[in-house]
Design a protein around this motif. Structure first.
Motif, short mmCIF file in Angstrom:
data_model
loop_
_atom_site.label_atom_id
_atom_site.label_comp_id
_atom_site.label_asym_id
_atom_site.label_seq_id
_atom_site.Cartn_x
_atom_site.Cartn_y
_atom_site.Cartn_z
N ASP A 31 0.84 -1.19 0.00
CA ASP A 31 0.00 0.00 0.00
C ASP A 31 0.88 1.25 0.00
N LEU A 32 0.24 2.40 0.03
CA LEU A 32 0.98 3.67 -0.04
C LEU A 32 1.90 3.89 1.15
N ASP A 33 1.58 3.26 2.29
CA ASP A 33 2.42 3.39 3.49
C ASP A 33 3.64 2.46 3.47
N GLY A 34 3.71 1.57 2.48
CA GLY A 34 4.81 0.64 2.40
C GLY A 34 4.56 -0.68 3.09
N ASP A 35 3.37 -0.85 3.66
CA ASP A 35 3.02 -2.14 4.25
C ASP A 35 2.88 -3.15 3.11
N ALA A 36 3.24 -4.40 3.38
CA ALA A 36 3.25 -5.38 2.30
C ALA A 36 2.60 -6.69 2.71
N LEU A 37 2.03 -7.35 1.73
CA LEU A 37 1.49 -8.70 1.87
C LEU A 37 2.15 -9.53 0.77
N VAL B 215 1.24 -22.95 0.90
CA VAL B 215 1.24 -21.50 0.68
C VAL B 215 1.69 -20.81 1.97
N TRP B 216 2.56 -19.85 1.83
CA TRP B 216 3.05 -19.04 2.95
C TRP B 216 2.54 -17.62 2.74
N ILE B 217 2.06 -16.98 3.80
CA ILE B 217 1.59 -15.60 3.72
C ILE B 217 2.40 -14.78 4.72
N THR B 218 3.00 -13.70 4.22
CA THR B 218 3.82 -12.83 5.06
C THR B 218 3.25 -11.42 5.01
N CYS B 219 3.04 -10.83 6.18
CA CYS B 219 2.61 -9.43 6.30
C CYS B 219 3.75 -8.65 6.92
N THR B 220 4.08 -7.51 6.32
CA THR B 220 5.18 -6.69 6.79
C THR B 220 4.71 -5.25 6.97
N GLN B 221 5.04 -4.68 8.13
CA GLN B 221 4.76 -3.27 8.39
C GLN B 221 6.00 -2.70 9.07
N GLY B 222 6.72 -1.87 8.34
CA GLY B 222 7.97 -1.32 8.87
C GLY B 222 8.90 -2.45 9.26
N PRO B 223 9.43 -2.43 10.50
CA PRO B 223 10.36 -3.47 10.92
C PRO B 223 9.65 -4.75 11.40
#
Length: 59
Positions: free
Chosen positions: A8-14, A23-31
Motif C-alpha cells: 500500500d501507499l504506506d509501504g506495508d506489504a502482503l 502456501v506461505w503468507i507474510t505481512c510486513t509493516q515497517g520493521p
C-alpha cells in the motif's frame, strides 16, 4: 517457488508465496513481520472462496 507481493501507499506489504509444501503468507509493516504457513493450498482456496461469498452477499 512463486511469490506475489502487494503493497500500500504506506509501504506495508502482503506477500503470498506458493511452494510444493503449501502456501506461505507474510505481512510486513515497517520493521515488523509475521509469516504463517505452510497452509494447504486447497484449504486456503476454500477459505478465500467462502470469504468472498460472504463479502459479496453484504453488498
Amino acid at each position: 517457488m512463486n511469490a506475489t507481493e502487494f503493497s500500500d501507499l504506506d509501504g506495508d506489504a502482503l506477500t503470498v508465496t506458493t511452494a510444493p509444501d503449501g502456501v506461505w503468507i507474510t505481512c510486513t509493516q515497517g520493521p515488523h513481520e509475521v509469516t504463517v504457513g505452510p497452509l494447504p493450498r486447497n484449504d486456503l482456496l476454500g477459505a478465500l472462496g467462502r470469504s468472498s461469498t460472504v463479502t459479496s452477499a453484504r453488498g
